[in-house]
Design a protein around this motif. Structure first.
Motif, PDB file in Angstrom:
ATOM      1  N   GLN A   1       0.854  -1.216   0.042  1.00 23.57           N
ATOM      2  CA  GLN A   1      -0.161  -0.168   0.221  1.00 23.57           C
ATOM      3  C   GLN A   1       0.969   1.296  -0.077  1.00 23.57           C
ATOM      4  OE1 GLN A   1      -3.178   0.590  -0.370  1.00 23.57           O
ATOM      5  NE2 GLN A   1      -2.643   2.586  -0.431  1.00 23.57           N
ATOM      6  N   ALA A   2       2.068   1.264   0.869  1.00 19.61           N
ATOM      7  CA  ALA A   2       2.725   2.379   0.612  1.00 19.61           C
ATOM      8  C   ALA A   2       3.646   2.815  -0.443  1.00 19.61           C
ATOM      9  CB  ALA A   2       3.767   2.259   1.760  1.00 19.61           C
ATOM     10  N   GLY A   3       3.791   1.514  -1.383  1.00 13.20           N
ATOM     11  CA  GLY A   3       4.174   1.711  -2.658  1.00 13.20           C
ATOM     12  C   GLY A   3       3.230   2.385  -3.556  1.00 13.20           C
ATOM     13  N   ARG A   4       1.772   2.359  -3.204  1.00 15.47           N
ATOM     14  CA  ARG A   4       0.905   2.782  -4.116  1.00 15.47           C
ATOM     15  C   ARG A   4       0.376   4.391  -3.846  1.00 15.47           C
ATOM     16  NH1 ARG A   4      -1.076  -2.397  -3.625  1.00 15.47           N
ATOM     17  NH2 ARG A   4      -2.500  -1.585  -2.126  1.00 15.47           N
ATOM     18  N   LEU A   5       0.125   4.232  -2.521  1.00 16.00           N
ATOM     19  CA  LEU A   5      -0.470   5.625  -2.026  1.00 16.00           C
ATOM     20  C   LEU A   5      -0.252   5.605  -0.527  1.00 16.00           C
ATOM     21  CD1 LEU A   5      -2.016   8.329  -2.513  1.00 16.00           C
ATOM     22  CD2 LEU A   5      -3.872   7.297  -1.872  1.00 16.00           C
ATOM     23  N   VAL A   6       0.486   6.481   0.100  1.00 13.89           N
ATOM     24  CA  VAL A   6       0.344   6.622   1.535  1.00 13.89           C
ATOM     25  C   VAL A   6      -0.611   7.468   1.999  1.00 13.89           C
ATOM     26  CG1 VAL A   6       2.090   7.476   3.578  1.00 13.89           C
ATOM     27  CG2 VAL A   6       3.023   6.481   1.760  1.00 13.89           C
ATOM     28  N   HIS A   7      -1.142   8.512   1.753  1.00 12.81           N
ATOM     29  CA  HIS A   7      -1.930   9.099   2.338  1.00 12.81           C
ATOM     30  C   HIS A   7      -3.077   9.959   1.453  1.00 12.81           C
ATOM     31  CE1 HIS A   7      -3.579  11.771   5.498  1.00 12.81           C
ATOM     32  NE2 HIS A   7      -3.377  12.978   4.703  1.00 12.81           N
TER      33      HIS A   7
ATOM     34  N   SER B   1      -6.222  11.549   3.262  1.00 11.56           N
ATOM     35  CA  SER B   1      -7.273  11.805   4.094  1.00 11.56           C
ATOM     36  C   SER B   1      -8.678  11.382   4.021  1.00 11.56           C
ATOM     37  CB  SER B   1      -7.487  13.362   4.188  1.00 11.56           C
ATOM     38  OG  SER B   1      -8.217  14.088   3.231  1.00 11.56           O
ATOM     39  N   THR B   2      -9.674  11.721   4.544  1.00 11.46           N
ATOM     40  CA  THR B   2     -11.213  11.363   4.389  1.00 11.46           C
ATOM     41  C   THR B   2     -12.080  12.007   3.644  1.00 11.46           C
ATOM     42  OG1 THR B   2     -11.762  12.407   6.564  1.00 11.46           O
ATOM     43  CG2 THR B   2     -11.323   9.990   6.798  1.00 11.46           C
ATOM     44  N   LEU B   3     -11.274  13.237   2.870  1.00 15.03           N
ATOM     45  CA  LEU B   3     -11.907  13.776   1.796  1.00 15.03           C
ATOM     46  C   LEU B   3     -12.066  13.074   0.666  1.00 15.03           C
ATOM     47  CD1 LEU B   3     -10.192  17.340   2.639  1.00 15.03           C
ATOM     48  CD2 LEU B   3     -12.655  16.635   3.169  1.00 15.03           C
ATOM     49  N   TYR B   4     -11.252  11.842   0.510  1.00 13.28           N
ATOM     50  CA  TYR B   4     -11.542  11.312  -0.809  1.00 13.28           C
ATOM     51  C   TYR B   4     -12.010   9.847  -0.491  1.00 13.28           C
ATOM     52  CZ  TYR B   4      -8.480  15.007  -1.999  1.00 13.28           C
ATOM     53  OH  TYR B   4      -8.080  16.372  -2.649  1.00 13.28           O
ATOM     54  N   LEU B   5     -12.635   8.952  -1.295  1.00 10.32           N
ATOM     55  CA  LEU B   5     -13.051   7.848  -1.297  1.00 10.32           C
ATOM     56  C   LEU B   5     -11.809   6.890  -0.919  1.00 10.32           C
ATOM     57  CD1 LEU B   5     -15.781   7.394  -3.947  1.00 10.32           C
ATOM     58  CD2 LEU B   5     -16.129   7.352  -1.412  1.00 10.32           C
ATOM     59  N   ASN B   6     -11.708   6.059   0.047  1.00 13.14           N
ATOM     60  CA  ASN B   6     -10.448   5.178   0.461  1.00 13.14           C
ATOM     61  C   ASN B   6     -11.099   3.710   0.541  1.00 13.14           C
ATOM     62  OD1 ASN B   6      -8.698   4.039   2.311  1.00 13.14           O
ATOM     63  ND2 ASN B   6      -8.378   5.624   3.210  1.00 13.14           N
ATOM     64  N   ARG B   7     -10.667   2.897  -0.467  1.00 11.53           N
ATOM     65  CA  ARG B   7     -11.386   1.594  -0.624  1.00 11.53           C
ATOM     66  C   ARG B   7     -10.907   0.734   0.565  1.00 11.53           C
ATOM     67  NH1 ARG B   7     -13.438  -1.116  -4.516  1.00 11.53           N
ATOM     68  NH2 ARG B   7     -12.872   0.561  -5.942  1.00 11.53           N
ATOM     69  N   PRO B   8      -9.542   0.862   1.073  1.00 13.22           N
ATOM     70  CA  PRO B   8      -8.907  -0.150   2.201  1.00 13.22           C
ATOM     71  C   PRO B   8      -9.877   0.451   3.630  1.00 13.22           C
ATOM     72  CG  PRO B   8      -7.294   0.642   1.062  1.00 13.22           C
ATOM     73  CD  PRO B   8      -8.379   1.305   0.737  1.00 13.22           C
ATOM     74  N   MET B   9     -10.384   1.682   3.694  1.00 16.37           N
ATOM     75  CA  MET B   9     -11.113   2.159   4.845  1.00 16.37           C
ATOM     76  C   MET B   9     -12.319   1.724   4.693  1.00 16.37           C
ATOM     77  SD  MET B   9     -11.804   6.040   6.222  1.00 16.37           S
ATOM     78  CE  MET B   9     -13.040   6.304   5.009  1.00 16.37           C
ATOM     79  N   VAL B  10     -12.987   1.783   3.528  1.00 17.88           N
ATOM     80  CA  VAL B  10     -14.259   1.208   3.449  1.00 17.88           C
ATOM     81  C   VAL B  10     -14.551  -0.523   3.983  1.00 17.88           C
ATOM     82  CG1 VAL B  10     -16.276   0.889   2.110  1.00 17.88           C
ATOM     83  CG2 VAL B  10     -15.268   3.035   2.118  1.00 17.88           C
ATOM     84  N   GLU B  11     -13.637  -1.080   3.102  1.00 17.37           N
ATOM     85  CA  GLU B  11     -13.208  -2.353   3.431  1.00 17.37           C
ATOM     86  C   GLU B  11     -13.215  -2.961   4.921  1.00 17.37           C
ATOM     87  OE1 GLU B  11     -10.414  -3.841   0.842  1.00 17.37           O
ATOM     88  OE2 GLU B  11     -11.559  -3.662  -1.031  1.00 17.37           O
ATOM     89  N   LEU B  12     -12.363  -2.323   5.684  1.00 18.15           N
ATOM     90  CA  LEU B  12     -12.346  -2.618   7.073  1.00 18.15           C
ATOM     91  C   LEU B  12     -13.428  -2.030   7.914  1.00 18.15           C
ATOM     92  CD1 LEU B  12     -10.460  -3.688   9.093  1.00 18.15           C
ATOM     93  CD2 LEU B  12      -9.388  -1.607   9.376  1.00 18.15           C
TER      94      LEU B  12
ATOM     95  N   ARG C   1     -22.247   2.307  11.927  1.00 19.98           N
ATOM     96  CA  ARG C   1     -21.450   3.112  11.234  1.00 19.98           C
ATOM     97  C   ARG C   1     -20.273   3.213  11.830  1.00 19.98           C
ATOM     98  NH1 ARG C   1     -25.381   2.471   8.686  1.00 19.98           N
ATOM     99  NH2 ARG C   1     -26.513   4.108   7.594  1.00 19.98           N
ATOM    100  N   VAL C   2     -18.853   3.471  11.280  1.00 26.03           N
ATOM    101  CA  VAL C   2     -17.740   3.104  11.633  1.00 26.03           C
ATOM    102  C   VAL C   2     -16.804   4.468  11.391  1.00 26.03           C
ATOM    103  CG1 VAL C   2     -15.536   1.735  11.743  1.00 26.03           C
ATOM    104  CG2 VAL C   2     -17.738   0.731  11.323  1.00 26.03           C
ATOM    105  N   PHE C   3     -16.245   5.052  12.424  1.00 22.85           N
ATOM    106  CA  PHE C   3     -15.396   6.016  12.246  1.00 22.85           C
ATOM    107  C   PHE C   3     -14.138   5.854  12.695  1.00 22.85           C
ATOM    108  CE2 PHE C   3     -13.402  10.273  13.808  1.00 22.85           C
ATOM    109  CZ  PHE C   3     -13.414  10.812  12.549  1.00 22.85           C
ATOM    110  N   PHE C   4     -12.817   6.166  12.046  1.00 24.66           N
ATOM    111  CA  PHE C   4     -11.517   5.591  12.532  1.00 24.66           C
ATOM    112  C   PHE C   4     -10.827   6.744  12.871  1.00 24.66           C
ATOM    113  CE2 PHE C   4     -12.404   2.219   9.137  1.00 24.66           C
ATOM    114  CZ  PHE C   4     -12.294   1.083  10.069  1.00 24.66           C
ATOM    115  N   THR C   5     -10.081   6.497  13.748  1.00 21.79           N
ATOM    116  CA  THR C   5      -9.107   7.662  14.690  1.00 21.79           C
ATOM    117  C   THR C   5      -7.834   6.798  14.563  1.00 21.79           C
ATOM    118  OG1 THR C   5      -9.440   6.556  16.507  1.00 21.79           O
ATOM    119  CG2 THR C   5     -11.118   7.960  16.047  1.00 21.79           C
TER     120      THR C   5
ATOM    121  N   GLY D   1      -7.975   6.402   9.389  1.00 20.14           N
ATOM    122  CA  GLY D   1      -8.471   5.608   8.044  1.00 20.14           C
ATOM    123  C   GLY D   1      -7.623   5.696   6.951  1.00 20.14           C
ATOM    124  N   SER D   2      -6.169   6.204   7.320  1.00 19.04           N
ATOM    125  CA  SER D   2      -4.847   6.157   6.639  1.00 19.04           C
ATOM    126  C   SER D   2      -4.817   5.074   5.530  1.00 19.04           C
ATOM    127  CB  SER D   2      -3.759   6.295   7.301  1.00 19.04           C
ATOM    128  OG  SER D   2      -2.706   5.763   6.480  1.00 19.04           O
ATOM    129  N   PRO D   3      -4.925   4.891   4.306  1.00 23.02           N
ATOM    130  CA  PRO D   3      -4.725   3.760   3.299  1.00 23.02           C
ATOM    131  C   PRO D   3      -3.619   2.795   3.790  1.00 23.02           C
ATOM    132  CG  PRO D   3      -4.752   5.632   2.075  1.00 23.02           C
ATOM    133  CD  PRO D   3      -4.587   6.098   3.552  1.00 23.02           C
TER     134      PRO D   3
END
Length: 427
Positions: A68-74, A76-87, A101-105, A302-304
């Protein structure tokens, strides 16, 4: 004093605690073991404060982080985030909370802070019930609901906190009662307390008190509390930062020991899900989670990268039935430790469930807590090649044992033997 220790003291606050007379610099780990800067190898029975949940350097997690770090490190929650939605989908389904509903910190402190914000906003009240001997984090609001003097760093508070009996079974005014009578007495105390207040927002409680020394009420206490809370419209926040993800063995979540009441209104989690990566979060019913009437985001929640780690770690945990391993190996370990404790006059009680075990130390022949003995055993265990933690009310006299959930039978036997030798050498 090492050069690194001197540098640490020069730049760190005085209240930032370090273990050991000669603090340890850990350089790497594998499985259930870690190594220090001098090359010494230790069996890790504390897991970075219950955070290394599966294993050190777990290949599945390190691979997920690297890819994941090789693709995108960061982003923010202003953009859709597939790993965050899946988790979030997986955590919400596992939570047992309907329409979750789930909110990540980024930490358990921040998760509990968010839960308190939700509860007070939903109920329009800043009154919170908390348990005596509890610990919920180091933010201003989390400290203000912490019922443990050693960690409650200020009496100033944004909340009006009222403390309830029940988190400690074997000390206090109800200790001599049977489990049934203990629950009845704690419920009567709660009823009486609520008779002197109005509009309480929530009860926040750890099913097993972590920093408080792995103390717990009889199963069913929070179910009995819930009947009272529901009559008053009070929310229940279950702080699962230390008890979640199967560590307690018999249950995936600590609240499930009180399951006749159903799931909590709000559940907080952190620590083990990231296996060392910074993940915390809140699960709540939609009506509670959506009660805020202002915008919000999370820059780092919710960091990728952390979400990828959480997904890989959770998959490994479930696929390898580490909850079952915690139940089986933890049962063996607590049996061995009780045998060790029976031969030491300094041991008042060995308690716990799964791989969440506390050994309470007292001055022999008394019921008086002995924090000096706990510190001495901590040092002796390190000398024997074992890392453990400590806690327990304001006296810090409980040895805390919480290895990674992949602990083997052989490692449990080894750790119990080292700890037995440390107890007899230091007490």
């Amino acid at each position: 004093m090492t050069g690194l220790h001197e540098r640490h003291l020069a730049v760190s606050p005085e209240w930032l605690a370090l273990y050991y007379r000669h603090p340890l610099e850990l350089t790497h780990g594998e499985g259930r073991h870690v190594w220090d800067a001098d090359g010494n190898r230790y069996l890790d029975f504390f897991g970075g404060i219950l955070t290394t949940m599966t294993a050190h350097a777990l290949p599945e997690v390190t691979k997920a982080v690297s890819e994941q770090a090789g693709r995108l490190v960061h982003s923010s929650t202003l953009y859709l985030n597939r790993p965050m939605v899946e988790l979030a989908e997986r955590v919400g389904a596992l939570s047992g909370i309907p329409d979750a509903r789930v909110f990540f910190t980024t930490s358990g402190t921040e998760a509990n802070d968010t839960a308190l914000l939700l509860a007070t906003a939903h109920r329009g009240s800043n009154q919170i019930l908390a348990m005596r001997n509890s610990y919920h984090g180091r933010s201003f609001s989390a400290v203000s609901v912490t019922g443990n003097r050693s960690w409650s760093t200020t009496s100033l508070s944004p909340l009006q906190t009222l403390y309830v009996h029940g988190g400690v079974r074997t000390r206090g005014p109800y200790a001599e009662l049977s489990d049934e009578r203990f629950i009845e007495a704690c419920v009567a105390d709660l009823e009486d307390l609520l008779g002197h207040t109005r509009g309480v927002a929530a009860l926040i409680a750890e099913p097993v008190q972590g920093v408080g020394g792995f103390t717990a009420p009889p199963d069913g206490l929070y179910a009995a509390f819930r009947e009272v809370l529901d009559r008053h419209g009070i929310l229940w926040i279950s702080d699962e930062v230390q008890t979640g993800w199967g560590r307690a063995g018999d249950h995936f979540w600590g609240w499930q020991a009180h399951a006749s009441s159903g799931p909590p209104d709000i559940l907080t989690f952190a620590k083990g899900i990231g296996n060392g990566m910074s993940i915390g979060g809140v699960v709540a019913r939609a009506d509670v989670m959506n009660c805020l009437d202002a915008n919000s985001i999370s820059t780092f929640g919710g960091s990728p990268v952390t979400m990828a780690a959480g997904l890989a770690n959770l998959s490994y945990l479930l696929e390898h039935d580490l909850q079952g391993n915690a139940r089986r190996v933890g049962g063996l370990l607590i049996e061995r430790l009780r045998a060790v404790g029976a031969s030491s006059p300094a041991v008042r009680e060995v308690r716990g469930r799964g791989l969440m075990i506390g050994i309470e130390l007292v001055k022999p022949g008394t019921d008086e807590a002995d924090p000096e003995a706990a510190a001495a055993v901590l040092e002796a265990a390190r000398a024997g090649g074992l890392l453990i933690g400590k806690g327990g009310g304001h006296n810090t006299s409980v040895l805390r044992i919480a290895p990674p959930l992949s602990l083997t039978v052989a490692e449990a036997e080894e750790g119990a033997e080292i700890l037995g030798e440390a107890l007899h050498a230091a007490t």
